[in-house]
Design a protein around this motif. Sequence first.
Motif, short mmCIF file in Angstrom:
data_model
loop_
_atom_site.label_atom_id
_atom_site.label_comp_id
_atom_site.label_asym_id
_atom_site.label_seq_id
_atom_site.Cartn_x
_atom_site.Cartn_y
_atom_site.Cartn_z
N PHE A 56 0.84 -1.20 0.00
CA PHE A 56 0.00 0.00 0.00
C PHE A 56 0.87 1.25 0.00
O PHE A 56 2.07 1.20 0.26
N ARG A 57 0.23 2.38 -0.30
CA ARG A 57 0.89 3.68 -0.22
C ARG A 57 0.06 4.58 0.67
O ARG A 57 -1.18 4.57 0.60
N THR A 58 0.71 5.36 1.52
CA THR A 58 0.00 6.28 2.40
C THR A 58 0.94 7.37 2.89
O THR A 58 2.17 7.18 2.93
N LYS A 59 0.39 8.50 3.22
CA LYS A 59 1.16 9.59 3.83
C LYS A 59 1.11 9.53 5.35
O LYS A 59 1.77 10.32 6.03
N CYS A 60 0.35 8.59 5.89
CA CYS A 60 0.21 8.47 7.34
C CYS A 60 1.51 8.01 7.98
O CYS A 60 2.29 7.25 7.39
N LYS A 61 1.73 8.46 9.19
CA LYS A 61 2.90 8.03 9.98
C LYS A 61 2.62 6.71 10.69
O LYS A 61 3.52 5.92 10.93
N ASN A 62 1.33 6.48 11.04
CA ASN A 62 0.95 5.28 11.77
C ASN A 62 -0.25 4.62 11.08
O ASN A 62 -1.07 5.29 10.47
N ILE A 63 -0.32 3.31 11.22
CA ILE A 63 -1.46 2.56 10.69
C ILE A 63 -2.02 1.65 11.78
O ILE A 63 -1.34 1.35 12.76
N ASN A 64 -3.27 1.22 11.57
CA ASN A 64 -3.95 0.33 12.51
C ASN A 64 -4.30 -0.96 11.77
O ASN A 64 -4.78 -0.93 10.65
#
Length: 808
Positions: A56-64
């Motif tokens: 995946f790609r994301t700009k988030c620092k953290n994921i759940n």
Amino acid sequence: MKKTFFLLFSIIFLNIFGQSKITVIKAGEGTPISNATVMCNSKNLGKTNALGVLNFRTKCKNINIKADGFYEEDAVVDKVMEVALSKVDPKMQSIEAVIIADKSDPRALQILQKVNDNYQKNSPQSLDSYSFKSYEKISLDIDEDSIKNYNLFIEKRLDSLKKIPLLAQSKEKKKDSLESVNVMKLMGSSKLFLWERASEYLYSKKYGEKINVLDNRVSGLKQPIYEMMTMRSNRNRIPREIREENRTLYRFFLTDSIEIEGRKNYVIRFRQVDYKQAPNKRKFNGYLYVDAETYGLKKIESNSKKKSDGSITSIWKPINNKWFLSKENFKIKMGSTAFETKKSDEKDQKTKKKFGNYVFVVADYFDFKTPIQENKKDFSGYTMAVKNSDGSILNQFRTDSLTAREINTYEKIDSVGKKYKLDQKINAFTGLIKGKIRVGQVDFDASQIIKYNKFEGIRLGIAAKLNERFNKYISPDAYVAYGFKDETWKYGAGIDVKTTLDKNSFFRAEYYNDVVAAGRFNENLWNFKMKIMNSGIDLKNDRFYHYEGFKLSFENDLSNALTMNISAKKDREESTFDYDFMNLGRKFENFAGQITFKYAPKSKNIMTPSGKFTYEQSFPEFYLNFEQGLKTLGGDVNYSRFDVLAQHNFKTKAGVTGIRVYGGLVSGETPIWNHFAMNGLGNGKDSFNFNLTSFLGFATMESGKYYNDKFLGYYFTHRIPWYFKTFGKNTSSFDVVYRGISGDMKNPEYHQFEFQKLNHLYQEIGLESNHFLGTPFNLGFFYRVGYYSTPSFKENFAIQLKLNFLGF
């Protein structure tokens, strides 16, 4: 055509190199979990495939990460991640799983030992030089998942408060009620605290380390918290979870190997040792990635025993085959905000609604360069320097833009800080770090409030000094104290005049009327911790003398490592015990000059508005004093007094070793108080020896018995590398201690009082238990050996107590 090719290449590059890969597995089994949902701020990023993998790609620092039948987990976003989920139903776990043995995997321990053994080799400081920059963001806030619920709760609560009939209230109660409502609203739209900092790190083997704080801004404060700027991370130290001394607090298991950026990594999971129940033994606190080629640490994620209490993640990257920290992410619970509510079905039944408060720390390290051009000027001054502190250039270094909530924090908390004078309250807290109690413009010395010695008994005192809020350059001070046993007042006053605000440099004039033990070793330029450790050296000594006079001095930091103090004094001195020197009596006039040097090449300092602050005391350290008494300006005696102290502490595979060597020499004719006491702490004959530790004392030696005009002493301690858990969260260990001292006195007959010279080697050996029974105290058992030992076990034996934080 070229533009089209470039655009196509860019798209491919972003898709390949901008992606993250996560593997989700079952805790304790290592088998994949399919259909696990990966979320970012309630946005679904996708589900894992049959192999438990999702790209995946994301700009988030953290994921759940969520999966049916498993506990949720959070993770810091990285290129490659592996997350283990624990099953929710304890009964299913006990049936399906094999209980993890309550001992570490030997293979994991072997790898961790190589991580420790190769740490210095893998450290960036094994390079000749380097530089990099950092951006750090520290905040205090409600957990992100709770903000929406909090705002809904506050909205309902404020609506319910409007329906309550208005009661007659005093102005003060009405004001408190309004402030309470304002704080509730504030927490809904803004963080409680926000601090951003951009820094530049320089290192040279020749010149050492230099940290330049390029810019920083703190919400609610006019100036930065200089002492908090020195907060340490995993940047230059082994994480506490895998240090040898903490190894018994965790169980480690080698679970897999994984390829990250073309390098093989071992995956080691760990859990706290106090998980006693079988289901909990399947839960891990965190994991480690260890580079298989260099045994450098690639990544560590550590969660609290209760996951809601917080987590810490650190990620390293290899540059020139050395491991530089590239990212850190902390989340630590700091209490909770509670609201009392009534249950809808019961009128008088009340309950509390709680929202957790957390400290969040995000740090990014970038712009790595090695080697660099080494310029001596770039490393001048103290280890840490603040270039700018108004936040005007922070945007140049931000690795992530501020959220609307963070922007609101600066706007709203700045006004709150001004209103409630947060600067003063924060400075009061930071003053305690230096042993000061700060009240407005006045600093009170915490170490002077209460003392005890055999001559004065209990000594109560107050020492106050006007700080930089009174004047940046001029600082008057005064003290008064009373001894309940000698029933005498002691007092003094002085003034410091700074020559610059850039470093520690000031003139001082002072008057004093006080008492002190005869033969005390110089404590000039000692830090607060060293003085506290040595403060109990006269608990059983009543050989004191009175002194009254004036002193002029000048202190200056010649460099980050070298400090000089030069002084001249004129005293009236008189023994308080039965004493006569060369048939001249017990009263003398003394005029003397003194010069002191302190050299600490590895200690780290920063200049703050309240003065220099040593935020990291590192060894070795050297102290040198030379005092010259002169028969001029009314002086009665002519003498020279020289003393030196050196201490070092280092770690090897055999354990941690501490060494302290000190000595002194007096020439000329001078009263006994200008000689050296041998620092006994014991009670004497036919008494059981129980005492508090001291920096230079001997547990089995009788107090006030031995004096010399020359001596050499040493203190040797070695921590056995065997760490075990007793009670609480601390590990215990044992130190082997060996102390010795010897010297002589040229003309003991000049001094008419009862004492002995110590002209043979006095020795005592001991065993010290650190964090005894899980407490913050060390308990030591000592025995006198050699020339001064006696047939009486009681006289040779002593028990000693020490606060662990005082060090070796």
